[in-house]
Enzyme design. Structure first.
Site, PDB file in Angstrom:
ATOM      1  N   ASN A 133      -0.929  -8.686  -3.081  1.00 19.82           N
ATOM      2  CA  ASN A 133      -2.353  -8.773  -3.429  1.00 19.82           C
ATOM      3  C   ASN A 133      -2.588  -9.198  -4.876  1.00 19.82           C
ATOM      4  O   ASN A 133      -3.564  -9.875  -5.168  1.00 19.82           O
ATOM      5  CB  ASN A 133      -3.071  -7.457  -3.104  1.00 19.82           C
ATOM      6  CG  ASN A 133      -2.517  -6.298  -3.884  1.00 19.82           C
ATOM      7  OD1 ASN A 133      -1.351  -6.279  -4.261  1.00 19.82           O
ATOM      8  ND2 ASN A 133      -3.356  -5.313  -4.145  1.00 19.82           N
ATOM      9  N   LYS A 174      12.127  -7.569  -5.241  1.00 21.42           N
ATOM     10  CA  LYS A 174      11.742  -8.157  -3.950  1.00 21.42           C
ATOM     11  C   LYS A 174      10.225  -8.329  -3.964  1.00 21.42           C
ATOM     12  O   LYS A 174       9.489  -7.383  -3.689  1.00 21.42           O
ATOM     13  CB  LYS A 174      12.151  -7.252  -2.789  1.00 21.42           C
ATOM     14  CG  LYS A 174      11.922  -7.928  -1.439  1.00 21.42           C
ATOM     15  CD  LYS A 174      12.221  -7.002  -0.282  1.00 21.42           C
ATOM     16  CE  LYS A 174      10.980  -6.361   0.283  1.00 21.42           C
ATOM     17  NZ  LYS A 174       9.937  -7.298   0.724  1.00 21.42           N
ATOM     18  N   PRO A 175       9.762  -9.545  -4.301  1.00 27.21           N
ATOM     19  CA  PRO A 175       8.322  -9.769  -4.188  1.00 27.21           C
ATOM     20  C   PRO A 175       7.980  -9.938  -2.719  1.00 27.21           C
ATOM     21  O   PRO A 175       8.850 -10.294  -1.921  1.00 27.21           O
ATOM     22  CB  PRO A 175       8.111 -11.086  -4.949  1.00 27.21           C
ATOM     23  CG  PRO A 175       9.418 -11.808  -4.850  1.00 27.21           C
ATOM     24  CD  PRO A 175      10.493 -10.756  -4.715  1.00 27.21           C
ATOM     25  N   ASP A 176       6.731  -9.709  -2.352  1.00 31.95           N
ATOM     26  CA  ASP A 176       6.345  -9.968  -0.977  1.00 31.95           C
ATOM     27  C   ASP A 176       6.564 -11.460  -0.677  1.00 31.95           C
ATOM     28  O   ASP A 176       6.260 -12.316  -1.511  1.00 31.95           O
ATOM     29  CB  ASP A 176       4.871  -9.606  -0.756  1.00 31.95           C
ATOM     30  CG  ASP A 176       4.545  -9.544   0.727  1.00 31.95           C
ATOM     31  OD1 ASP A 176       4.609  -8.436   1.281  1.00 31.95           O
ATOM     32  OD2 ASP A 176       4.263 -10.604   1.324  1.00 31.95           O
ATOM     33  N   GLY A 224       2.905  -0.499  -2.833  1.00 34.85           N
ATOM     34  CA  GLY A 224       2.596  -0.862  -1.449  1.00 34.85           C
ATOM     35  C   GLY A 224       1.830   0.260  -0.783  1.00 34.85           C
ATOM     36  O   GLY A 224       1.161   1.054  -1.448  1.00 34.85           O
ATOM     37  N   SER A 225       1.964   0.349   0.523  1.00 35.43           N
ATOM     38  CA  SER A 225       1.172   1.324   1.269  1.00 35.43           C
ATOM     39  C   SER A 225       1.745   2.735   1.124  1.00 35.43           C
ATOM     40  O   SER A 225       2.933   2.915   0.807  1.00 35.43           O
ATOM     41  CB  SER A 225       1.138   0.937   2.744  1.00 35.43           C
ATOM     42  OG  SER A 225       2.437   1.042   3.268  1.00 35.43           O
ATOM     43  N   GLU A 245       3.370   3.369  -6.461  1.00 31.65           N
ATOM     44  CA  GLU A 245       1.957   3.001  -6.661  1.00 31.65           C
ATOM     45  C   GLU A 245       1.407   2.627  -5.294  1.00 31.65           C
ATOM     46  O   GLU A 245       1.714   1.555  -4.764  1.00 31.65           O
ATOM     47  CB  GLU A 245       1.868   1.829  -7.639  1.00 31.65           C
ATOM     48  CG  GLU A 245       2.474   2.117  -9.012  1.00 31.65           C
ATOM     49  CD  GLU A 245       1.657   3.086  -9.836  1.00 31.65           C
ATOM     50  OE1 GLU A 245       0.481   3.312  -9.511  1.00 31.65           O
ATOM     51  OE2 GLU A 245       2.210   3.640 -10.805  1.00 31.65           O
ATOM     52  N   LEU A 246       0.603   3.515  -4.716  1.00 35.07           N
ATOM     53  CA  LEU A 246       0.278   3.387  -3.288  1.00 35.07           C
ATOM     54  C   LEU A 246      -1.212   3.108  -3.060  1.00 35.07           C
ATOM     55  O   LEU A 246      -1.891   2.602  -3.922  1.00 35.07           O
ATOM     56  CB  LEU A 246       0.762   4.644  -2.561  1.00 35.07           C
ATOM     57  CG  LEU A 246       2.220   5.032  -2.887  1.00 35.07           C
ATOM     58  CD1 LEU A 246       2.603   6.319  -2.193  1.00 35.07           C
ATOM     59  CD2 LEU A 246       3.194   3.915  -2.540  1.00 35.07           C
ATOM     60  N   CYS A 255      -5.897  -2.501  -5.072  1.00 37.34           N
ATOM     61  CA  CYS A 255      -5.654  -1.071  -4.864  1.00 37.34           C
ATOM     62  C   CYS A 255      -6.706  -0.210  -5.547  1.00 37.34           C
ATOM     63  O   CYS A 255      -7.036   0.864  -5.065  1.00 37.34           O
ATOM     64  CB  CYS A 255      -4.266  -0.700  -5.350  1.00 37.34           C
ATOM     65  SG  CYS A 255      -3.986  -1.127  -7.071  1.00 37.34           S
ATOM     66  N   GLU A 299      -8.161   3.597   4.168  1.00 35.64           N
ATOM     67  CA  GLU A 299      -8.267   2.418   3.318  1.00 35.64           C
ATOM     68  C   GLU A 299      -8.444   1.173   4.199  1.00 35.64           C
ATOM     69  O   GLU A 299      -7.657   0.961   5.123  1.00 35.64           O
ATOM     70  CB  GLU A 299      -6.982   2.292   2.482  1.00 35.64           C
ATOM     71  CG  GLU A 299      -6.980   1.133   1.512  1.00 35.64           C
ATOM     72  CD  GLU A 299      -5.635   0.988   0.792  1.00 35.64           C
ATOM     73  OE1 GLU A 299      -4.584   1.072   1.453  1.00 35.64           O
ATOM     74  OE2 GLU A 299      -5.638   0.773  -0.437  1.00 35.64           O
TER      75      GLU A 299
HETATM   76  P1  NAD Z   1       3.525  -2.285   2.607  1.00 29.92           P
HETATM   77  O1  NAD Z   1       3.883  -0.891   2.257  1.00 29.92           O
HETATM   78  O2  NAD Z   1       3.354  -2.614   4.025  1.00 29.92           O
HETATM   79  O3  NAD Z   1       4.638  -3.276   2.067  1.00 29.92           O
HETATM   80  C1  NAD Z   1       4.947  -3.378   0.690  1.00 29.92           C
HETATM   81  C2  NAD Z   1       6.294  -4.028   0.522  1.00 29.92           C
HETATM   82  O4  NAD Z   1       7.299  -3.080   0.832  1.00 29.92           O
HETATM   83  C3  NAD Z   1       6.557  -5.242   1.416  1.00 29.92           C
HETATM   84  O5  NAD Z   1       7.004  -6.311   0.587  1.00 29.92           O
HETATM   85  C4  NAD Z   1       7.682  -4.769   2.327  1.00 29.92           C
HETATM   86  O6  NAD Z   1       8.582  -5.802   2.645  1.00 29.92           O
HETATM   87  C5  NAD Z   1       8.364  -3.726   1.479  1.00 29.92           C
HETATM   88  N1  NAD Z   1       9.131  -2.709   2.204  1.00 29.92           N
HETATM   89  C6  NAD Z   1       8.868  -2.175   3.411  1.00 29.92           C
HETATM   90  N2  NAD Z   1       9.809  -1.260   3.722  1.00 29.92           N
HETATM   91  C7  NAD Z   1      10.667  -1.210   2.681  1.00 29.92           C
HETATM   92  C8  NAD Z   1      11.838  -0.462   2.391  1.00 29.92           C
HETATM   93  N3  NAD Z   1      12.315   0.441   3.231  1.00 29.92           N
HETATM   94  N4  NAD Z   1      12.456  -0.669   1.217  1.00 29.92           N
HETATM   95  C9  NAD Z   1      11.973  -1.556   0.333  1.00 29.92           C
HETATM   96  N5  NAD Z   1      10.876  -2.317   0.547  1.00 29.92           N
HETATM   97  C10 NAD Z   1      10.233  -2.134   1.709  1.00 29.92           C
HETATM   98  O7  NAD Z   1       2.208  -2.603   1.773  1.00 29.92           O
HETATM   99  P2  NAD Z   1       1.295  -3.898   1.858  1.00 29.92           P
HETATM  100  O8  NAD Z   1       0.409  -3.770   3.040  1.00 29.92           O
HETATM  101  O9  NAD Z   1       2.116  -5.119   1.724  1.00 29.92           O
HETATM  102  O10 NAD Z   1       0.424  -3.738   0.516  1.00 29.92           O
HETATM  103  C11 NAD Z   1      -0.855  -3.227   0.531  1.00 29.92           C
HETATM  104  C12 NAD Z   1      -0.866  -1.786   0.071  1.00 29.92           C
HETATM  105  O11 NAD Z   1      -0.407  -1.727  -1.273  1.00 29.92           O
HETATM  106  C13 NAD Z   1      -2.239  -1.162   0.062  1.00 29.92           C
HETATM  107  O12 NAD Z   1      -2.193   0.127   0.604  1.00 29.92           O
HETATM  108  C14 NAD Z   1      -2.587  -1.077  -1.422  1.00 29.92           C
HETATM  109  O13 NAD Z   1      -3.505  -0.068  -1.738  1.00 29.92           O
HETATM  110  C15 NAD Z   1      -1.251  -0.874  -2.033  1.00 29.92           C
HETATM  111  N6  NAD Z   1      -1.235  -1.275  -3.443  1.00 29.92           N
HETATM  112  C16 NAD Z   1      -1.173  -0.299  -4.393  1.00 29.92           C
HETATM  113  C17 NAD Z   1      -1.198  -0.629  -5.734  1.00 29.92           C
HETATM  114  C18 NAD Z   1      -1.153   0.441  -6.806  1.00 29.92           C
HETATM  115  O14 NAD Z   1      -0.957   0.103  -7.958  1.00 29.92           O
HETATM  116  N7  NAD Z   1      -1.321   1.697  -6.479  1.00 29.92           N
HETATM  117  C19 NAD Z   1      -1.271  -1.975  -6.110  1.00 29.92           C
HETATM  118  C20 NAD Z   1      -1.330  -2.936  -5.121  1.00 29.92           C
HETATM  119  C21 NAD Z   1      -1.298  -2.575  -3.777  1.00 29.92           C
END
Ligand code: NAD
Length: 532
Positions: free
Chosen positions: A173, A196-198, A247-248, A269-270, A303, A401
């Site tokens: 994002n 590992k970037p998305d 991520g999530s 950071e979720l 986020c 969310e």
């Molecule tokens: P996601 O958790 O589905 O995926 C995030 C990343 O994690 C992906 O690149 C995925 O390949 C990787 N991943 C999955 N399993 C893994 C593992 N076991 N080991 C290592 N990497 C793994 O999240 P998303 O849907 O891509 O991103 C959106 C979410 O991110 C939203 O919930 C948002 O609020 C959150 N977010 C939080 C912040 C913050 O600073 N708090 C910032 C940006 C986004």
């Protein structure tokens, strides 16, 4: 296999792709992926058009292991460099990011579908973060004198050592902010990084890596791998000395379990379900502008963006009218210039979530005040900025969310109720409070369960205060980025205590009973002297 070798390249052409996205640039960037020359490839999709964007090599678990081996080999020499040497590289990176921003803006837009204005915020963010840690790291990590048990007898120093090799998992994002922003303090602290970037936004992350090399970063210190979490996530975790994950919440919990098993630190950071509170003494016009800035940046895929808006009953009608009028005027569309207010969602699953949340809410009685529909006429992933009211707890988006351009407005009677409503969420990432009385706004802010709270601003005031910690409470995560915490987490603290004279055991000529009396008297004296 080396990280710098060329891979065959595919790049889409045609409408909807920016000038900067040439085959040459894609070839240069993908050559930096840690993957075999004959690696399998994945083609990303351009959000604006739905057409193919770029072919990227996919790293295998073996590639990830090799990246760690190279990073581990490069790290000691990097850590041995002075802060000044590392600072020079980061400040050159800062200058290059600003000078070549158009390339970055094109890439970010092409990969994420966000507007140029939103992409520009990421350029600003990275310049601020680079400058802050380039200039601040030496002081934050300098050896610190600490007090010994008995003054003068012990010379105690706290040292900060790099963790070693930090794994960074960054999302799609905010592809530049999240990728480079979390690597920068790790590198400044003397770590190597395997990131590992998305996949969807990997070109932007690789662009930052490429620029950092142009700025003078030695080979091997910062590596990038591409692949699914289910394929290479475990190898990243198995090799990392620290895990920085964004991520999530669901994935964050799994990462926390795995980090616990390995006994390594992790910063998580979720997600969030962030609240904005508009008190009855708020400047309504300013708060309405603020709500636009809070709810729709990067099409709500931020986020820290606001999805719950609590408005004091006496001003609710006027605020809603001002906010809705502004939302309806927002210019939604695709364009590689600064002309649009709102872009599109980044992938189909985001569009499906947004559509499902709004349909569910409407079916259960919510009222749509603005937006509420997809805009396939603008492109496959466009959705109008949406304002809902009459939202109730049975509706999915009440507590979950959405991560899209959708906000729900709720009334409140008094501050107590506003605080209770805002805090009624397991998340606690960001919040916003509006009042003409700054002191009152700050007092309410301090009662909110959120890692950052902005008074008379949406999120940029706290996010941009890079000298202060930023992160989530509750289900929004663990650990902080920015400020001292944002770099100290990438280090191991070590205490070196040098006992100059007598230790804590008595010399042979003093019996233990007398020694106990001497120590007791000394402790009483220290307290009487006001010593800490
Ligand atoms: P996601 O958790 O589905 O995926 C995030 C990343 O994690 C992906 O690149 C995925 O390949 C990787 N991943 C999955 N399993 C893994 C593992 N076991 N080991 C290592 N990497 C793994 O999240 P998303 O849907 O891509 O991103 C959106 C979410 O991110 C939203 O919930 C948002 O609020 C959150 N977010 C939080 C912040 C913050 O600073 N708090 C910032 C940006 C986004």
């Amino acid at each position: 296999m080396v990280a710098d070798q060329a891979h065959p390249v595919t790049v889409a052409s045609g409408p909807g792709l920016p000038a900067a996205l040439t085959s040459d640039l894609v070839a240069r960037l993908t050559a930096r992926v840690a993957a075999e020359p004959d690696a399998a490839r994945v083609t990303t999709t351009a959000p604006y058009t739905g057409g193919p964007l770029a072919g990227l090599p996919v790293s295998t678990p073996a590639d990830v292991t090799s990246a760690f081996v190279r990073a581990r080999a490069a790290q000691p020499a990097w850590a041995a460099k002075s802060f000044d040497e590392r600072k020079r590289i980061l400040l050159r990176f800062h200058d290059l990011v600003l000078a070549r921003q158009n390339e970055a803006l094109d890439l970010m837009q092409a990969e994420s579908g966000k507007t140029r204005r939103d992409a520009f915020l990421e350029v600003t963010d990275i310049a601020i973060t680079s400058r802050y840690y380039a200039r601040g790291a030496a002081k934050l990590l300098a050896p610190k004198r600490r007090r010994g048990a008995i003054p003068l007898l012990t010379h105690t120093t706290e040292l900060r050592h790099p963790k070693g090799v930090v794994a960074v998992v960054s999302p799609w994002n905010y592809p530049l902010s999240m990728a480079a922003g979390d690597a920068i303090p790790a590198l400044m602290a003397g770590n190597a990084v395997v990131q590992k970037p998305d996949t969807q936004t990997a070109l932007t992350a690789l662009w930052a890596l490429d620029l950092m090399h142009e700025a003078g970063l030695p080979p091997g210190v910062w590596q990038m791998v591409i692949g699914r979490g289910s394929s290479i996530g475990a190898t990243l975790m198995d090799n990392a000395d620290y895990m920085m994950f964004t991520g999530s919440t669901a994935t964050g919990r799994q990462i926390a379990r795995d980090a616990g098993e390995r006994l390594i630190g992790a910063s998580l950071e979720l997600g969030g379900k962030n609240a904005m509170v508009v008190l009855e003494d708020a400047d309504i016009e300013r708060a309405a502008d603020g709500a636009i800035a809070a709810c729709f940046p990067s099409t709500g895929q931020l986020c820290v963006s606001i999805e719950r808006l609590y408005v004091a009953e006496p001003i609710r009608e006027r605020f809603v009218a001002a906010f809705v009028a502004r939302a309806r005027k927002l210019k939604v569309g695709a364009g590689y210039d600064f002309g649009y207010d709102v872009g599109c969602l980044t992938n189909r699953s985001q569009l499906e979530t947004v559509t499902a949340h709004v349909e569910d809410a409407v079916a259960k009685g919510a009222t749509v005040l603005a937006g509420g529909r997809a805009r396939p006429d603008l492109g496959p992933l466009f959705y109008e900025p949406t304002i809902l009211t009459d939202v109730t707890p049975e509706m999915t988006l009440y507590a979950h969310e959405t991560f899209g351009p959708v906000v729900s407005i709720y009334p409140f009677r008094d501050v107590e109720e506003a605080v209770a409503l805002a805090n009624a969420s397991p998340y606690g990432l960001n919040a916003s409070v509006w009042s003409r009385d700054g002191a009152r706004g700050r007092a309410v802010a301090a009662r909110l369960h959120a890692g950052t709270v902005n008074v008379n601003e949406a999120f940029a005031a706290a996010w941009g205060s890079v000298d202060a910690p930023m992160g989530g409470m509750g289900d929004s995560g663990l650990g902080r980025r920015h400020g001292a915490e944002g770099i100290l987490k990438y280090t191991e603290a070590q205490t070196v205590a040098h006992q100059r004279v007598q230790g804590f055991t008595p010399p042979p000529y003093i019996p233990h009973r007398a020694w106990a009396r001497i120590l007791t008297a000394s402790l009483k004296l220290l307290k009487a002297l006001g010593t800490r």
